[in-house]
Scaffold this motif. Sequence first.
Motif, PDB file in Angstrom:
ATOM      1  N   VAL A  12      37.212  33.681  41.853  1.00 31.24           N
ATOM      2  CA  VAL A  12      37.301  32.955  43.125  1.00 31.24           C
ATOM      3  C   VAL A  12      38.129  31.698  42.916  1.00 31.24           C
ATOM      4  CG1 VAL A  12      36.008  32.030  45.081  1.00 31.24           C
ATOM      5  CG2 VAL A  12      34.950  33.760  43.611  1.00 31.24           C
ATOM      6  N   GLY A  13      39.193  31.527  43.707  1.00 31.91           N
ATOM      7  CA  GLY A  13      40.052  30.361  43.531  1.00 31.91           C
ATOM      8  C   GLY A  13      40.806  29.998  44.787  1.00 31.91           C
ATOM      9  N   ASP A  14      41.676  28.983  44.641  1.00 30.27           N
ATOM     10  CA  ASP A  14      42.376  28.467  45.825  1.00 30.27           C
ATOM     11  C   ASP A  14      43.824  28.064  45.582  1.00 30.27           C
ATOM     12  OD1 ASP A  14      42.342  25.001  45.907  1.00 30.27           O
ATOM     13  OD2 ASP A  14      41.398  26.094  44.284  1.00 30.27           O
ATOM     14  N   ALA A  15      44.279  27.998  44.324  1.00 28.53           N
ATOM     15  CA  ALA A  15      45.563  27.367  44.050  1.00 28.53           C
ATOM     16  C   ALA A  15      46.413  28.187  43.086  1.00 28.53           C
ATOM     17  CB  ALA A  15      45.334  25.961  43.497  1.00 28.53           C
ATOM     18  N   ASP A  16      47.615  27.673  42.813  1.00 25.95           N
ATOM     19  CA  ASP A  16      48.562  28.406  41.980  1.00 25.95           C
ATOM     20  C   ASP A  16      48.033  28.692  40.580  1.00 25.95           C
ATOM     21  OD1 ASP A  16      50.262  28.317  44.118  1.00 25.95           O
ATOM     22  OD2 ASP A  16      51.863  27.212  43.104  1.00 25.95           O
ATOM     23  N   ASN A  17      47.277  27.743  39.995  1.00 25.00           N
ATOM     24  CA  ASN A  17      46.791  28.006  38.636  1.00 25.00           C
ATOM     25  C   ASN A  17      45.623  28.995  38.620  1.00 25.00           C
ATOM     26  OD1 ASN A  17      44.776  26.302  39.585  1.00 25.00           O
ATOM     27  ND2 ASN A  17      44.763  24.983  37.780  1.00 25.00           N
ATOM     28  N   ASP A  18      45.230  29.502  39.800  1.00 27.94           N
ATOM     29  CA  ASP A  18      44.206  30.546  39.890  1.00 27.94           C
ATOM     30  C   ASP A  18      44.810  31.943  40.032  1.00 27.94           C
ATOM     31  OD1 ASP A  18      42.092  28.637  39.896  1.00 27.94           O
ATOM     32  OD2 ASP A  18      42.429  28.281  42.037  1.00 27.94           O
ATOM     33  N   LEU A  19      46.118  32.024  40.198  1.00 27.57           N
ATOM     34  CA  LEU A  19      46.736  33.321  40.490  1.00 27.57           C
ATOM     35  C   LEU A  19      46.479  34.345  39.390  1.00 27.57           C
ATOM     36  CD1 LEU A  19      50.182  32.184  41.983  1.00 27.57           C
ATOM     37  CD2 LEU A  19      48.044  32.707  43.176  1.00 27.57           C
ATOM     38  N   GLY A  20      46.539  33.916  38.123  1.00 26.57           N
ATOM     39  CA  GLY A  20      46.313  34.841  37.019  1.00 26.57           C
ATOM     40  C   GLY A  20      44.951  35.495  37.077  1.00 26.57           C
ATOM     41  N   MET A  21      43.918  34.700  37.361  1.00 33.28           N
ATOM     42  CA  MET A  21      42.575  35.286  37.373  1.00 33.28           C
ATOM     43  C   MET A  21      42.329  36.098  38.641  1.00 33.28           C
ATOM     44  SD  MET A  21      39.804  32.221  37.985  1.00 33.28           S
ATOM     45  CE  MET A  21      39.658  31.315  39.524  1.00 33.28           C
ATOM     46  N   LEU A  22      42.950  35.707  39.765  1.00 36.93           N
ATOM     47  CA  LEU A  22      42.795  36.480  40.990  1.00 36.93           C
ATOM     48  C   LEU A  22      43.412  37.864  40.827  1.00 36.93           C
ATOM     49  CD1 LEU A  22      43.575  33.759  43.699  1.00 36.93           C
ATOM     50  CD2 LEU A  22      41.331  34.683  43.064  1.00 36.93           C
ATOM     51  N   ARG A  23      44.519  37.937  40.077  1.00 36.29           N
ATOM     52  CA  ARG A  23      45.159  39.226  39.809  1.00 36.29           C
ATOM     53  C   ARG A  23      44.399  40.040  38.757  1.00 36.29           C
ATOM     54  NH1 ARG A  23      50.220  35.950  39.516  1.00 36.29           N
ATOM     55  NH2 ARG A  23      51.412  36.263  41.444  1.00 36.29           N
ATOM     56  N   ALA A  24      43.860  39.359  37.741  1.00 32.37           N
ATOM     57  CA  ALA A  24      43.244  40.063  36.614  1.00 32.37           C
ATOM     58  C   ALA A  24      41.867  40.623  36.939  1.00 32.37           C
ATOM     59  CB  ALA A  24      43.140  39.118  35.410  1.00 32.37           C
ATOM     60  N   ALA A  25      41.134  39.955  37.803  1.00 31.56           N
ATOM     61  CA  ALA A  25      39.755  40.347  38.095  1.00 31.56           C
ATOM     62  C   ALA A  25      39.694  41.670  38.846  1.00 31.56           C
ATOM     63  CB  ALA A  25      39.069  39.255  38.909  1.00 31.56           C
ATOM     64  N   GLY A  26      38.549  42.314  38.747  1.00 30.36           N
ATOM     65  CA  GLY A  26      38.335  43.507  39.548  1.00 30.36           C
ATOM     66  C   GLY A  26      38.415  43.203  41.026  1.00 30.36           C
ATOM     67  N   LEU A  27      37.994  42.002  41.394  1.00 31.93           N
ATOM     68  CA  LEU A  27      38.060  41.550  42.785  1.00 31.93           C
ATOM     69  C   LEU A  27      38.482  40.092  42.796  1.00 31.93           C
ATOM     70  CD1 LEU A  27      37.380  42.275  45.811  1.00 31.93           C
ATOM     71  CD2 LEU A  27      35.177  41.161  45.414  1.00 31.93           C
ATOM     72  N   GLY A  28      39.596  39.801  43.438  1.00 33.26           N
ATOM     73  CA  GLY A  28      40.063  38.430  43.571  1.00 33.26           C
ATOM     74  C   GLY A  28      39.738  37.900  44.951  1.00 33.26           C
ATOM     75  N   ILE A  29      39.097  36.739  45.003  1.00 37.30           N
ATOM     76  CA  ILE A  29      38.682  36.156  46.280  1.00 37.30           C
ATOM     77  C   ILE A  29      39.327  34.798  46.458  1.00 37.30           C
ATOM     78  CG2 ILE A  29      36.737  35.352  47.665  1.00 37.30           C
ATOM     79  CD1 ILE A  29      34.949  37.307  46.184  1.00 37.30           C
ATOM     80  N   ALA A  30      39.974  34.603  47.592  1.00 35.63           N
ATOM     81  CA  ALA A  30      40.566  33.312  47.928  1.00 35.63           C
ATOM     82  C   ALA A  30      39.621  32.533  48.833  1.00 35.63           C
ATOM     83  CB  ALA A  30      41.908  33.504  48.626  1.00 35.63           C
TER      84      ALA A  30
END
Length: 277
Positions: free
Chosen positions: A222-240
């Motif tokens: 779960v994230g909100d910004a550019d430095n979260d993009l890697g984990m949003l892509r890597a996770a089974g489910l990315g939540i903004a």
Amino acid sequence: MDVNYQLIAFDMDGTLLSSKKEVLASSRTAIAEALDAGKVVAICTGRCPKMVELDLESIGDVRYAICCNGTILYDLVERRVLSASPLEHDVIARALEALGGDDAMIDAFSGHGFFCQDSHLSSMDRYNMGIYRGLYRATATLVQDIRAQLLDPSVTYQKFIFHCTTPELRQSVRERVADLPVELANSEVSSLEFSPAGVDKGTGLLALAELLGIPRDATIAVGDADNDLGMLRAAGLGIAMGNANESARAVADAVVADNDHDGCAEAIRRFLLGSRR
């Protein structure tokens, strides 16, 4: 498709922390519910472990923190670094050379904590970082010359940040360092973060999942910004988060309420405990 999610990782600033830099009561309650259900709740942040520890009361029995944009894996219970990914010293030197004489507040992250130049604390507003003044006073190791500190070959660094005075200066610096073997991420209003090549919050999340024997498909980020993009892509489910920028929304699989209106609690109850896409 129903998925039995086992691990959820939250960014801090703009996600788990409200605009007042506080963990909402709803988030604390939902985290406790998740832990009681046997789920893993982790922190995945650009902050160093020392910064994360300031919020231990608010995050309850959360054990693991992925810090410094995935370069540090930290055990909050045993208070020790489990793994660290170092930056090459020649890369640091080349970044400083590219910055040249341009005005920037610099943070240098090493292990548990970080270094900051003492003269910068009184002028943090100039670098669009004034909201963090209290945090820095509580956690930073202050030095007289941060550039000299960052060039010290006896110290290993996992991340550093150039807090520029304007977004335009940040873009200029980013163009100058584009050929360096590093991961770059824009953050805050005008900050540029440097991490080792191939290391980001996504690799940090997967490293923690592997440590715990949790498959990638069973992870949520779960994230909100550019430095979260890697984990949003890597996770089974990315939540903004509802307050996320366009880049985070573009790569996310789902969106929840913003960081002032119970978005983290929604992510836990709707997806981690509800196990629905």
